[in-house]
Design an enzyme around this catalytic site. Structure first.
Site, PDB file in Angstrom:
ATOM      1  N   GLY A  88       0.841  -1.183   0.000  1.00 40.54           N
ATOM      2  CA  GLY A  88       0.000   0.000   0.000  1.00 40.54           C
ATOM      3  C   GLY A  88       0.881   1.239   0.000  1.00 40.54           C
ATOM      4  N   ARG A  89       0.312   2.385   0.389  1.00 43.10           N
ATOM      5  CA  ARG A  89       1.095   3.625   0.415  1.00 43.10           C
ATOM      6  C   ARG A  89       1.947   3.764   1.662  1.00 43.10           C
ATOM      7  NH1 ARG A  89      -1.600   8.567   0.481  1.00 43.10           N
ATOM      8  NH2 ARG A  89      -3.668   7.642   0.633  1.00 43.10           N
ATOM      9  N   GLU A  92       6.041   3.890   1.829  1.00 47.63           N
ATOM     10  CA  GLU A  92       6.824   5.032   1.336  1.00 47.63           C
ATOM     11  C   GLU A  92       7.202   5.979   2.471  1.00 47.63           C
ATOM     12  OE1 GLU A  92       3.542   8.267  -0.278  1.00 47.63           O
ATOM     13  OE2 GLU A  92       4.063   6.585  -1.585  1.00 47.63           O
ATOM     14  N   CYS A 118       3.948  -6.407  -2.313  1.00 48.18           N
ATOM     15  CA  CYS A 118       3.564  -5.202  -3.036  1.00 48.18           C
ATOM     16  C   CYS A 118       4.598  -4.092  -2.861  1.00 48.18           C
ATOM     17  CB  CYS A 118       2.164  -4.782  -2.598  1.00 48.18           C
ATOM     18  SG  CYS A 118       1.360  -3.586  -3.666  1.00 48.18           S
ATOM     19  N   HIS A 119       4.242  -2.982  -2.191  1.00 49.02           N
ATOM     20  CA  HIS A 119       5.172  -1.884  -1.938  1.00 49.02           C
ATOM     21  C   HIS A 119       5.993  -2.095  -0.669  1.00 49.02           C
ATOM     22  CE1 HIS A 119       2.561   0.061  -4.891  1.00 49.02           C
ATOM     23  NE2 HIS A 119       3.444   1.037  -4.999  1.00 49.02           N
ATOM     24  N   TYR A 138       5.670  -5.132  -6.102  1.00 50.53           N
ATOM     25  CA  TYR A 138       4.782  -4.506  -7.074  1.00 50.53           C
ATOM     26  C   TYR A 138       5.683  -4.031  -8.217  1.00 50.53           C
ATOM     27  CZ  TYR A 138       1.135  -1.636  -9.080  1.00 50.53           C
ATOM     28  OH  TYR A 138       0.214  -1.103  -9.942  1.00 50.53           O
TER      29      TYR A 138
END
Length: 196
Positions: A88-89, A92, A118-119, A138
């Site tokens: 997900g976000r 980051e 993923c991320h 991802y």
């Protein structure tokens, strides 16, 4: 015997990538502590659901409020047997927290099982632990993973202590491979029916 597993999450982490492994690992008897920097047990994070709807990239919808059951500032990584890093976000910005980087580095230095999806590998890249690994993420994160020294492949992969997948559709294979590393008995392929 159940393992103690640390899961590092944050606001707008991918809902499925947090909830599915969290509940699945608990279902088979593992203890999972979900933590987030600057939040305490009982606090919640906001999750997001990412899906493709015909655009060139994914769209984000609001997910659930996910309640943390441990406090990151109070955890000692050496007390845990394994680590889960959803996508997900959240990754980051989670990778900007020293306590997150130090926790990730512990699991690699101690050769303990790590599952990233993923991320999530953005955090592993920031922790400088990917050199020499074969892994995935991802696809949009491929360049930064490769810059961190890994050999990026297309599909769920286990290399030594690390299991990686590209996104939540990989859950069946990704979770199964992680459970293999944890020493769980996992039936791959056709379901096994219970005796009548």
């Amino acid at each position: 015997m159940g393992k103690d597993i640390l899961m590092i999450v944050g606001d707008f982490g991918e809902d499925y990538e947090i909830m599915v492994p969290y509940q699945t690992l608990q279902t088979v008897g593992h203890e999972v502590d979900a933590v987030c920097p600057q939040k305490e047990a009982g606090d919640t994070i906001k999750t997001a659901i990412h899906d493709f709807r015909g655009d060139q990239t994914y769209m984000e919808s609001r997910g659930h409020n996910f309640e943390l059951n441990a406090t990151m500032a109070d955890v000692t990584p050496s007390d845990y047997d394994a680590l889960v890093v959803p996508g997900g976000r959240a990754p980051e910005y989670l990778r900007t927290h020293d306590e997150v980087i130090e926790a990730v580095q512990h699991f690699f230095e101690a050769d303990k099982p790590v599952a990233a999806l993923c991320h999530g590998p953005q955090i592993l890249a920031a922790a400088d632990v990917l050199d020499g690994y074969e892994m995935t993420s991802y696809p949009a994160c491929r360049a930064e993973c490769e810059a961190a020294g890994c050999s990026w492949v297309d599909g769920v992969v286990t290399d030594r202590n690390l299991v990686t997948g590209q996104a939540w559709p990989d859950h069946p294979e990704w979770v199964a491979q992680f459970m293999d590393l944890l020493g769980d008995e996992v039936s791959h392929g056709e379901p096994v029916a219970a005796d009548d």
